[in-house]
Write a protein that holds these residues in place. Structure first.
Motif, short mmCIF file in Angstrom:
data_model
loop_
_atom_site.label_atom_id
_atom_site.label_comp_id
_atom_site.label_asym_id
_atom_site.label_seq_id
_atom_site.Cartn_x
_atom_site.Cartn_y
_atom_site.Cartn_z
N SER A 109 13.22 -12.40 -11.60
CA SER A 109 14.37 -11.46 -12.04
C SER A 109 14.01 -10.26 -13.35
CB SER A 109 15.66 -12.05 -12.63
OG SER A 109 15.08 -12.95 -13.76
N ILE A 153 16.25 -7.38 -13.82
CA ILE A 153 17.67 -7.58 -14.61
C ILE A 153 17.48 -7.15 -16.31
CG2 ILE A 153 19.26 -9.23 -15.79
CD1 ILE A 153 18.82 -10.99 -13.37
N PHE A 213 23.66 -9.24 -20.65
CA PHE A 213 23.05 -9.08 -19.46
C PHE A 213 23.48 -8.18 -18.45
CE2 PHE A 213 22.17 -13.60 -20.49
CZ PHE A 213 20.66 -13.70 -19.97
N PRO A 215 24.55 -7.00 -15.06
CA PRO A 215 24.35 -7.71 -13.72
C PRO A 215 24.08 -6.89 -12.54
CG PRO A 215 26.84 -7.44 -14.39
CD PRO A 215 26.02 -7.09 -15.45
N VAL A 268 21.45 -4.46 -10.95
CA VAL A 268 20.17 -3.90 -10.98
C VAL A 268 19.87 -2.65 -10.05
CG1 VAL A 268 17.96 -4.72 -10.24
CG2 VAL A 268 19.53 -6.43 -11.05
N ARG A 276 23.92 -8.96 -9.53
CA ARG A 276 23.11 -9.98 -9.61
C ARG A 276 23.97 -11.05 -10.56
NH1 ARG A 276 17.46 -9.48 -8.82
NH2 ARG A 276 17.32 -11.66 -8.60
N SER A 277 25.39 -10.60 -10.68
CA SER A 277 26.33 -11.49 -11.32
C SER A 277 26.15 -12.92 -10.96
CB SER A 277 27.71 -11.08 -11.15
OG SER A 277 27.91 -9.85 -11.56
N ILE A 303 23.29 -14.96 -12.38
CA ILE A 303 23.36 -15.12 -13.78
C ILE A 303 24.32 -16.12 -14.25
CG2 ILE A 303 23.58 -13.72 -15.96
CD1 ILE A 303 22.71 -11.24 -14.54
N TYR A 316 29.38 -6.35 -19.04
CA TYR A 316 28.29 -7.39 -19.23
C TYR A 316 28.51 -8.87 -19.62
CZ TYR A 316 26.90 -2.45 -19.94
OH TYR A 316 26.70 -1.16 -19.80
#
Length: 129
Positions: A35, A38, A73, A75, A77, A92-93, A96, A113
């Protein structure tokens, strides 16, 4: 933990919300996901500077773990596909959040975030999820 960090923690009366083991688990799992795209932003207790959103090397980020005040983060990308085509956006939640839940790591939502708190200031009451 080195004396400089202990001095800052005591002066600011910070309370630890994460430990080195939890940081290692998060970094290792995100590394396994490949990742690197990310993006994270973070703040260290040693500085007022906020390091803006960028991809990170998770093993290098782990080196700063004992000084991370918080880590956000992003999420979403974004992958560059060329000048004539818009960037590909991937959420990409789920990945994560599954890592955070697997290791029982509390986080809060900050805008869009996910924020993992390393330390809390006196009187700080983030709404953990």
């Amino acid at each position: 933990m080195n004396e400089k960090l202990l001095k800052i923690i005591n002066e600011r009366q910070l309370v630890s919300a994460m430990n080195k083991t939890k940081w290692r688990e998060v970094c290792e799992d995100l590394e396994k996901l490949h990742s690197s795209y990310i993006c994270v932003r973070y703040k260290l207790i040693t500085s007022d500077e906020i390091f803006g959103f960028s991809p990170v090397w998770w093993d290098q980020l782990f080196e700063y773990a004992s000084a991370i005040e918080w880590l956000d983060f992003n999420p979403i990308v974004s992958e560059y596909r060329g000048r004539l085509i818009s960037d590909k956006k991937t959420d990409r939640s789920a990945e994560i959040l599954s890592i955070l839940k697997r290791h029982s790591i509390k986080y809060s939502n900050q805008e869009s975030y996910f924020r993992v708190w390393g330390y809390l200031n006196p009187g700080a009451c983030p709404e953990f999820v």
